[in-house]
Write a protein that holds these residues in place. Structure first.
Motif, PDB file in Angstrom:
ATOM      1  N   ARG A  12       0.824  -1.208  -0.011  1.00 35.64           N
ATOM      2  CA  ARG A  12      -0.048  -0.122  -0.047  1.00 35.64           C
ATOM      3  C   ARG A  12       0.868   1.226  -0.196  1.00 35.64           C
ATOM      4  N   ALA A  14       0.173   4.720   0.705  1.00 32.91           N
ATOM      5  CA  ALA A  14      -0.566   5.592   2.258  1.00 32.91           C
ATOM      6  C   ALA A  14      -0.628   7.146   2.270  1.00 32.91           C
ATOM      7  N   GLU A  48      -4.696   8.829   4.167  1.00 34.71           N
ATOM      8  CA  GLU A  48      -4.734   8.666   5.591  1.00 34.71           C
ATOM      9  C   GLU A  48      -4.624  10.212   6.361  1.00 34.71           C
ATOM     10  N   TYR A 208      -1.515   8.733  14.049  1.00 33.16           N
ATOM     11  CA  TYR A 208      -1.509   7.994  13.312  1.00 33.16           C
ATOM     12  C   TYR A 208      -0.848   6.269  13.163  1.00 33.16           C
ATOM     13  N   ARG A 226       7.711   1.662   3.011  1.00 31.73           N
ATOM     14  CA  ARG A 226       7.600   3.362   3.297  1.00 31.73           C
ATOM     15  C   ARG A 226       8.776   3.903   3.651  1.00 31.73           C
TER      16      ARG A 226
HETATM   17  N1  GLU Z   1       0.634   8.735   5.501  1.00 34.78           N
HETATM   18  C1  GLU Z   1       2.182   8.428   6.310  1.00 34.78           C
HETATM   19  C2  GLU Z   1       2.988  10.256   5.624  1.00 34.78           C
HETATM   20  O1  GLU Z   1       2.155  10.628   4.430  1.00 34.78           O
HETATM   21  C3  GLU Z   1       2.447   7.485   5.554  1.00 34.78           C
HETATM   22  C4  GLU Z   1       2.027   6.725   6.411  1.00 34.78           C
HETATM   23  C5  GLU Z   1       3.417   4.676   6.097  1.00 34.78           C
HETATM   24  O2  GLU Z   1       3.774   4.442   5.482  1.00 34.78           O
HETATM   25  O3  GLU Z   1       2.917   4.233   7.386  1.00 34.78           O
HETATM   26  O4  GLU Z   1       3.685  10.144   5.973  1.00 34.78           O
END
Ligand code: GLU
Length: 293
Positions: A12, A14, A48, A208, A226
């Motif tokens: 994913r 996000a 998110e 988060y 990530r």
């Molecule tokens: N939403 C988070 C961001 O934009 C990433 C979260 C994740 O990949 O765990 O930094």
């Protein structure tokens, strides 16, 4: 330890719709998408947007536009966190029933005053890996009567995880499987470096950390790919997964794309924004090359 057949892998990307996507996001999105394709696995997009003050529908639209332009495709419907606050509330209720969270009444201003006064002396207040001061222990030490009394008086409060108690509940050291260096390693997780992390705020029902672990489990994510900026947060994610009985994904923390000043890119930096680069006449292959793929 996680164990998956490549074709069952679920990846994913996000992002949070609180600014324009930049080259760092492009790298993350490409890696997730390409790894899913290489393995015959699935690629999901998750929005998110729990921070209702900073996230906007316009930024969300831009995410879709930028990713489509980059040539990515993802499964629909897209999970939007703001539509699933109930799931995060349930998880918080479970931790509350386990006696592992407590109401935290100190405001940000009160914490800051405390830290400034302390640091006027010889020593520095302990800080988490992001540089924020660890939460003082006043609220953790309160007894149930005091807590109930303050809540009855309608004092605004957040909910924090008692990390020491939570680690004792788990009873053994935590670790995760990391592939970001190109081979598989076992990394020891030390959640205590974050202090008692916040799991829900008075103005946002989930944090988060809580929503990310709940969603990764609900969506059956097997591989979390990530940026390295979230490497240290994985310790908290592993702790929450263990407490909530959630499966353990493989983690792959990739290099960050740095700005010309050597710092991490920020969403307000227009020149590295995907939309700005598109308007400058670049094509998706240029973006792939610039991020080193
Ligand atoms: N939403 C988070 C961001 O934009 C990433 C979260 C994740 O990949 O765990 O930094």
């Amino acid at each position: 330890m996680p164990n998956f057949q490549p074709e069952n892998a679920v990846y994913r990307f996000a992002p949070s719709p609180n600014g324009f996507l930049h080259l760092g996001h492009a790298l993350s999105a490409f890696l997730n998408h390409d790894m899913a394709k290489e393995n015959g696995g699935r690629f999901l997009l998750r929005i998110e947007d729990i921070d209702r003050t900073r996230c906007t529908p316009q930024f969300e639209e831009m995410i879709y536009r930028d990713l489509r332009w980059l040539g990515l495709d993802w499964e629909t419907p897209v999970r939007r966190q703001s539509e699933h606050f109930d799931a995060y509330r349930d998880a918080l209720d479970r931790l509350r029933d386990m006696g592992l969270v407590y109401p935290a009444f100190l405001t940000r201003g009160e914490v800051k005053t405390r830290v400034t006064a302390y640091e006027a002396g010889e020593e520095n207040w302990p800080r988490d890996p992001d540089g924020s001061p660890l939460y003082p222990d006043d609220d953790r030490r309160r007894n149930e009567l005091e807590r109930a009394d303050l809540i009855a008086k309608d004092i605004r409060h957040a909910w924090r995880l008692d990390v020491t108690k939570a680690m004792a509940w788990v009873g053994k050291p935590l670790s995760w499987r990391e592939t970001g260096t190109g081979h598989s390693e076992t990394i020891t997780a030390d959640p205590a470096i974050w202090g008692d992390v916040i799991l829900s705020r008075s103005d946002a029902p989930s944090s988060y950390h809580l929503s990310v672990v709940v969603d990764d489990a609900l969506q059956g994510i097997t591989h979390v790919v990530r940026g390295k900026d979230l490497y240290a947060a994985t310790a908290i994610h592993r702790l929450l997964q263990k407490l909530l009985g959630l499966p353990e994904p493989v983690y792959h923390h990739h290099r960050l794309i740095l700005g010309s000043d050597g710092r991490k890119l920020s969403k307000s930096e227009g020149s590295t924004g995907i939309a700005a680069l598109r308007e400058d006449g670049l094509v998706p292959a240029d973006i792939r090359r610039i991020v080193g793929l």
